[in-house]
Structure formats: structure tokens, C-alpha cells
Design a protein around this motif. Structure first.
Motif, mmCIF file in Angstrom:
data_model
loop_
_atom_site.group_PDB
_atom_site.id
_atom_site.type_symbol
_atom_site.label_atom_id
_atom_site.label_comp_id
_atom_site.label_asym_id
_atom_site.label_seq_id
_atom_site.Cartn_x
_atom_site.Cartn_y
_atom_site.Cartn_z
ATOM 1 N N LEU A 24 72.660 33.077 28.078
ATOM 2 C CA LEU A 24 71.402 32.341 28.179
ATOM 3 C C LEU A 24 71.342 31.381 26.993
ATOM 4 C CD1 LEU A 24 68.720 32.034 29.750
ATOM 5 C CD2 LEU A 24 67.715 33.608 28.083
ATOM 6 N N GLN A 25 71.560 30.110 27.288
ATOM 7 C CA GLN A 25 71.448 29.077 26.261
ATOM 8 C C GLN A 25 69.992 28.654 26.158
ATOM 9 O OE1 GLN A 25 73.841 27.677 24.165
ATOM 10 N NE2 GLN A 25 72.086 26.665 23.208
ATOM 11 N N MET A 26 69.439 28.794 24.976
ATOM 12 C CA MET A 26 68.015 28.500 24.768
ATOM 13 C C MET A 26 67.894 27.349 23.780
ATOM 14 S SD MET A 26 66.455 32.372 24.579
ATOM 15 C CE MET A 26 67.127 32.680 22.958
ATOM 16 N N ARG A 81 64.695 23.921 29.350
ATOM 17 C CA ARG A 81 65.060 24.297 27.983
ATOM 18 C C ARG A 81 66.121 25.393 27.955
ATOM 19 N NH1 ARG A 81 61.420 26.654 24.794
ATOM 20 N NH2 ARG A 81 60.204 27.610 26.495
ATOM 21 N N PHE A 82 66.077 26.304 28.919
ATOM 22 C CA PHE A 82 67.009 27.435 28.976
ATOM 23 C C PHE A 82 68.000 27.214 30.105
ATOM 24 C CE2 PHE A 82 64.114 31.000 27.079
ATOM 25 C CZ PHE A 82 63.823 30.174 26.011
ATOM 26 N N TYR A 94 64.387 30.206 37.027
ATOM 27 C CA TYR A 94 63.863 30.010 35.672
ATOM 28 C C TYR A 94 62.346 30.085 35.718
ATOM 29 C CZ TYR A 94 68.506 28.205 34.504
ATOM 30 O OH TYR A 94 69.862 28.063 34.312
ATOM 31 N N ASP A 139 58.244 31.580 22.466
ATOM 32 C CA ASP A 139 59.463 32.212 22.975
ATOM 33 C C ASP A 139 59.809 33.469 22.183
ATOM 34 O OD1 ASP A 139 60.807 28.921 23.391
ATOM 35 O OD2 ASP A 139 60.009 30.220 24.963
ATOM 36 N N SER A 188 64.856 34.372 33.397
ATOM 37 C CA SER A 188 65.858 33.656 34.171
ATOM 38 C C SER A 188 66.732 34.659 34.909
ATOM 39 C CB SER A 188 66.720 32.789 33.250
ATOM 40 O OG SER A 188 67.638 32.016 33.990
ATOM 41 N N ARG A 201 71.993 31.140 21.596
ATOM 42 C CA ARG A 201 72.658 31.532 22.836
ATOM 43 C C ARG A 201 72.751 33.041 22.866
ATOM 44 N NH1 ARG A 201 78.639 30.509 25.473
ATOM 45 N NH2 ARG A 201 79.259 31.992 23.864
ATOM 46 N N SER A 223 67.954 26.285 18.521
ATOM 47 C CA SER A 223 68.667 26.811 19.680
ATOM 48 C C SER A 223 69.307 28.152 19.350
ATOM 49 C CB SER A 223 69.775 25.841 20.118
ATOM 50 O OG SER A 223 69.242 24.602 20.522
ATOM 51 N N VAL A 239 60.200 28.019 30.756
ATOM 52 C CA VAL A 239 61.489 27.766 30.105
ATOM 53 C C VAL A 239 62.324 26.720 30.846
ATOM 54 C CG1 VAL A 239 61.499 30.136 29.241
ATOM 55 C CG2 VAL A 239 62.837 29.559 31.282
#
Length: 120
Positions: A82-84, A68-69, A61, A91, A48, A18, A16, A65
Motif C-alpha cells: 500500500l503506497q500512501m 493518494r493511496f 479505495y 490518516d 483499500s 509504503r 509518503s 484515500v
């Protein structure tokens, strides 16, 4: 007046990150904000987007993604995040944030890009 994108890095698949997009010199809450990405040899794609409304906020989105995002705002910090999660090798790209004042306008402000690399 600028956007500052940060938070990229190198992670293993499933990891992950961010990303942060911080505005200075203008109120980011008045703008729609989008994250784009561009991988080597590929066209830039929208990842996004969050609109500028405080009520009934709309999100977009890309199919690749979804789930997931997650995009979020912190107006007190004049920022969008953007939390991934569950990152995949596909990606891997340079990620850019951009701000749009009104629907249909061009994105007038762009961050400088932050590299995201997903590999084992």
C-alpha cells in the motif's frame, strides 16, 4: 501460516510511506487482500482492497484515500503493498492487512498491525 505487516512510521503531512503485507505458508495471490485501519476511539475502516484475480484485477479505495493511496501485488514476493502519498493527520491509525480466500468469506488471516502517525 501468517501475514506480516510492516512499513509504518512517523511522517509529516504531505509525506509518503509504503506498507508491506507479506504472507508465509500460503499463496497470497489466491486471496483478496485488504488494508484496514483503526484510529484511537474510532471503528476499524476498510482503506483499500485488491481481489485475487490475475486478470481484470479489481481495486477498492475508500473515498478518503482515493488519488493518494495505491495498492499493488508482487506475487513473486507473496506480497501486497500500500503506497500512501500526501499523507494527512487524519490518516494516523494502526494499519492491518487481511486476506480473504473467497468473496463473502471472512478475512481468515490478519497481519499484526503497523502504526502510521502523521503529524507536524
Amino acid at each position: 501460516v501468517q501475514l506480516q505487516a510492516s512499513g509504518g512510521g512517523s511522517v509529516q503531512p504531505g509525506g509518503s510511506l509504503r506498507l508491506s503485507c507479506v504472507a508465509s505458508g500460503f499463496n497470497l495471490g489466491d486471496y483478496a487482500v485488504a488494508w484496514f485501519r483503526q484510529a484511537p476511539g474510532k471503528e476499524r475502516e476498510a482503506v483499500s482492497c485488491i481481489d485475487s484475480s490475475d486478470e481484470n484485477t479489481d481495486y477498492y479505495y475508500a473515498e478518503s484515500v482515493k488519488g493518494r493511496f495505491t495498492l499493488s501485488r508482487d506475487n513473486a514476493k507473496n506480497s501486497v503493498y500500500l503506497q500512501m502519498n500526501d499523507l494527512r493527520p487524519e490518516d494516523t491509525a494502526v494499519y492491518y492487512c487481511a486476506a480473504q480466500r473467497l468473496p463473502g468469506d471472512q478475512y481468515g488471516y490478519w497481519g499484526q498491525g503497523t502504526q502510521v502517525t502523521v503529524s507536524s
